[in-house]
Design an enzyme around this catalytic site. Structure first.
Site, mmCIF file in Angstrom:
data_model
loop_
_atom_site.group_PDB
_atom_site.id
_atom_site.type_symbol
_atom_site.label_atom_id
_atom_site.label_comp_id
_atom_site.label_asym_id
_atom_site.label_seq_id
_atom_site.Cartn_x
_atom_site.Cartn_y
_atom_site.Cartn_z
ATOM 1 N N HIS A 173 -3.761 41.034 -6.730
ATOM 2 C CA HIS A 173 -3.906 40.292 -7.984
ATOM 3 C C HIS A 173 -3.042 40.918 -9.078
ATOM 4 O O HIS A 173 -2.308 40.217 -9.789
ATOM 5 C CB HIS A 173 -5.381 40.286 -8.397
ATOM 6 C CG HIS A 173 -5.654 39.628 -9.704
ATOM 7 N ND1 HIS A 173 -6.054 38.312 -9.821
ATOM 8 C CD2 HIS A 173 -5.583 40.103 -10.981
ATOM 9 C CE1 HIS A 173 -6.220 38.010 -11.097
ATOM 10 N NE2 HIS A 173 -5.950 39.089 -11.829
ATOM 11 N N GLU A 174 -3.106 42.257 -9.209
ATOM 12 C CA GLU A 174 -2.330 42.927 -10.259
ATOM 13 C C GLU A 174 -0.834 42.866 -9.973
ATOM 14 O O GLU A 174 -0.023 42.710 -10.891
ATOM 15 C CB GLU A 174 -2.791 44.383 -10.400
ATOM 16 C CG GLU A 174 -4.258 44.561 -10.777
ATOM 17 C CD GLU A 174 -4.631 43.861 -12.074
ATOM 18 O OE1 GLU A 174 -3.754 43.668 -12.942
ATOM 19 O OE2 GLU A 174 -5.814 43.477 -12.228
ATOM 20 N N HIS A 176 0.413 39.611 -11.237
ATOM 21 C CA HIS A 176 0.640 39.596 -12.686
ATOM 22 C C HIS A 176 2.047 40.103 -13.011
ATOM 23 O O HIS A 176 2.725 39.578 -13.898
ATOM 24 C CB HIS A 176 -0.384 40.492 -13.390
ATOM 25 C CG HIS A 176 -1.694 39.834 -13.690
ATOM 26 N ND1 HIS A 176 -1.794 38.612 -14.329
ATOM 27 C CD2 HIS A 176 -2.975 40.237 -13.445
ATOM 28 C CE1 HIS A 176 -3.070 38.284 -14.463
ATOM 29 N NE2 HIS A 176 -3.805 39.255 -13.936
ATOM 30 N N GLU A 202 -4.913 34.199 -15.135
ATOM 31 C CA GLU A 202 -5.739 34.823 -14.102
ATOM 32 C C GLU A 202 -5.764 34.001 -12.819
ATOM 33 O O GLU A 202 -5.661 34.545 -11.712
ATOM 34 C CB GLU A 202 -7.165 35.024 -14.621
ATOM 35 C CG GLU A 202 -7.310 36.117 -15.660
ATOM 36 C CD GLU A 202 -6.906 37.483 -15.135
ATOM 37 O OE1 GLU A 202 -7.251 37.813 -13.986
ATOM 38 O OE2 GLU A 202 -6.240 38.214 -15.868
ATOM 39 N N ASP A 247 -4.550 34.960 -9.029
ATOM 40 C CA ASP A 247 -5.416 34.813 -7.856
ATOM 41 C C ASP A 247 -4.693 34.073 -6.739
ATOM 42 O O ASP A 247 -4.698 34.507 -5.579
ATOM 43 C CB ASP A 247 -6.689 34.035 -8.214
ATOM 44 C CG ASP A 247 -7.622 34.813 -9.127
ATOM 45 O OD1 ASP A 247 -7.498 36.048 -9.193
ATOM 46 O OD2 ASP A 247 -8.458 34.165 -9.785
#
Length: 472
Positions: free
Chosen positions: A120-121, A124, A185, A189
């Site tokens: 997930h990070e 980003h 977000e 995901d």
């Protein structure tokens, strides 16, 4: 790879961003993002409890790089860090820097769940969410926004600052950042799920871990810190679950032995609030499969070492080390036990003959530490010169080199090594002062003096580059 020195992995594929009205190209270049990431990382080193444990840093970087290899649109090197914090959280910032809190090792039941947070990070970063947020917020004066971002990141990193300070930083003009983050977000995901599956992990782990967060929030008076920085509405959880259900699951995946060791080490050495959790985990794993039983024995040995029961720790660890003589987890702990019992010569001999020790940074650091403790400072320096050249971002190497230099009365070398440590923590003025002192103590016109002077010039250039961020 050790902290701050993970090898760059750059994909050839074009950025696969959805059309959200901006590509961030008008605000920041990739080189600018990397420079900002370097600045914030040094500030974080100076103000947050980063865990520089070579074993844990090596593990989290190996896991992170496995995921990065399965990501698209990778434009920067990636580095993974752990902060000692019992609050559940993780975040990423410019330059491919991903930070997790040590509490994640407590809450992640398996390696796929931990990998889901990293995926997930990573997403980003590859989607350039911060740069796109910056362009959306302040196209005309981006560096003003950068200053606010620095406060946000440091507040997230430092548990002493707390979420109250973070909330204050986000107030007023920065309130728009929150809503923009919410809109990103779900994108992180979706892309993170793809990365997770391609890397061979269970995609169901992502919604499963998100469900834990939702349940914890539902029955707690205060939501997990992670939900304050990663909003989790029901729609986001439902979307992740639906997408994971449509993905082909890999063959049943077991957590690696390294994950079990890392979880046990984090629980027993870096989680003072969760001693009962560590003891419970050890008891459960002693009844589990072969991997879990081995990790439980390791946990028992670590627990005894932490309690200064060195004979007990040795008794528990020796049988498993005999069966696995090349394990860096066992060798590292046995070295610590030896040194605590004033058996440096025994530790040195064991490490010198350990299989694969020449190519393992963790064991090289262990050997250097044993050399220093055992009065073989010259041998330590020879090893550490090579190590620090290959791993300039690891403060462990510089700290040991400073100790080895001091033991030999090599004052200039000691000052230079301390200077490198300070530079990694963003204390550039102090670092320059130490290098200037080292230069003045060197023979006029010598290669050593030229080397120190050149380093001073490099650090001054770095200061100049960072000045725009400091002013903002």
């Amino acid at each position: 790879m050790l902290g701050g020195i993970a090898a760059p992995v750059v994909a050839d594929m074009q950025d696969q961003l959805p059309d959200m009205g901006t590509t961030a190209g008008g605000t920041l270049s990739i080189n600018q993002e990397i420079a900002m990431g370097d600045f914030y990382l040094r500030q974080m080193r100076g103000g947050a409890p980063l865990i520089d444990d070579p074993l844990l840093v090596q593990y989290i970087n190996q896991l992170g790089q496995r995921l990065v290899k399965s990501a698209n649109s990778v434009r920067t090197p990636f580095h993974f860090f752990i902060i000692r914090n019992d609050e559940l959280n993780a975040f990423a910032f410019f330059g491919g820097n991903v930070v997790i809190h040590s509490a994640l090792f407590r809450y992640a039941e398996n390696e796929s769940e931990l990998a889901s947070v990293l995926a997930h990070e990573i997403s980003h970063v590859t989607q350039r969410h911060l740069a796109r947020a910056m362009e959306s917020q302040q196209r005309s004066v981006p560096l003003t926004w950068v200053g606010a971002l620095g406060s946000i990141l440091l507040a997230m990193a430092n548990p002493q600052v707390g979420m109250a300070a973070l909330s204050g930083t986000l107030a007023g003009a920065q309130q728009g950042i929150i809503s923009f983050t919410q809109s990103n977000e779900q994108e992180a995901d979706r892309i993170g799920l793809q990365v997770l599956q391609r890397a061979g992990f269970d995609p169901q782990a992502m919604p499963n871990f998100m469900q834990k967060l939702a349940d914890q929030s539902r029955y707690a008076t205060k939501p997990p810190e992670m939900l304050l920085t990663h909003p989790l509405p029901e729609s986001r959880l439902a979307d992740a679950r639906n997408r994971a259900n449509q993905m082909m699951r890999p063959a049943p995946t077991q957590s690696s032995q390294d994950f079990l060791f890392a979880k046990m080490r984090a629980l027993t050495m870096y989680s003072t609030a969760y001693k009962a959790t560590a003891d419970e985990t050890i008891d459960n794993w002693l009844k589990g499969n072969v991997r879990e039983q081995l990790a439980a024995q390791y946990g028992k040995a670590v627990r005894a070492y932490e309690e200064k029961k060195y004979d007990d720790a040795h008794a528990v660890l020796q049988p498993v080390l005999d069966k696995t003589p090349d394990s860096p987890w066992f060798l590292d702990l046995m070295t610590d036990i030896d040194l605590a019992q004033n058996k440096a010569a025994q530790a040195i001999a064991r490490l010198q003959k350990a299989p694969g020790a020449q190519n393992n940074p963790v064991l090289q650091l262990n050997l250097a530490n044993a050399y220093v403790t055992g009065g073989q400072a010259a041998a330590a320096s020879r090893l550490l010169y090579r190590y620090s050249y290959a791993n300039p971002g690891d403060p462990n190497g510089w700290s040991l080199l400073a100790q080895a230099s001091a033991a030999q009365g090599m004052r200039a070398e000691e000052l230079a090594a301390r200077g490198e440590e300070l530079a990694l923590s963003g204390k550039l003025d102090q670092a320059i002062g130490l290098f200037s002192n080292a230069s003045s103590q060197s023979k006029l016109g010598s290669l050593e003096q030229a080397r120190y002077d050149a380093r001073i010039d490099q650090l001054r250039q770095l200061q100049q580059r960072f000045r725009q961020f400091e002013k903002s």
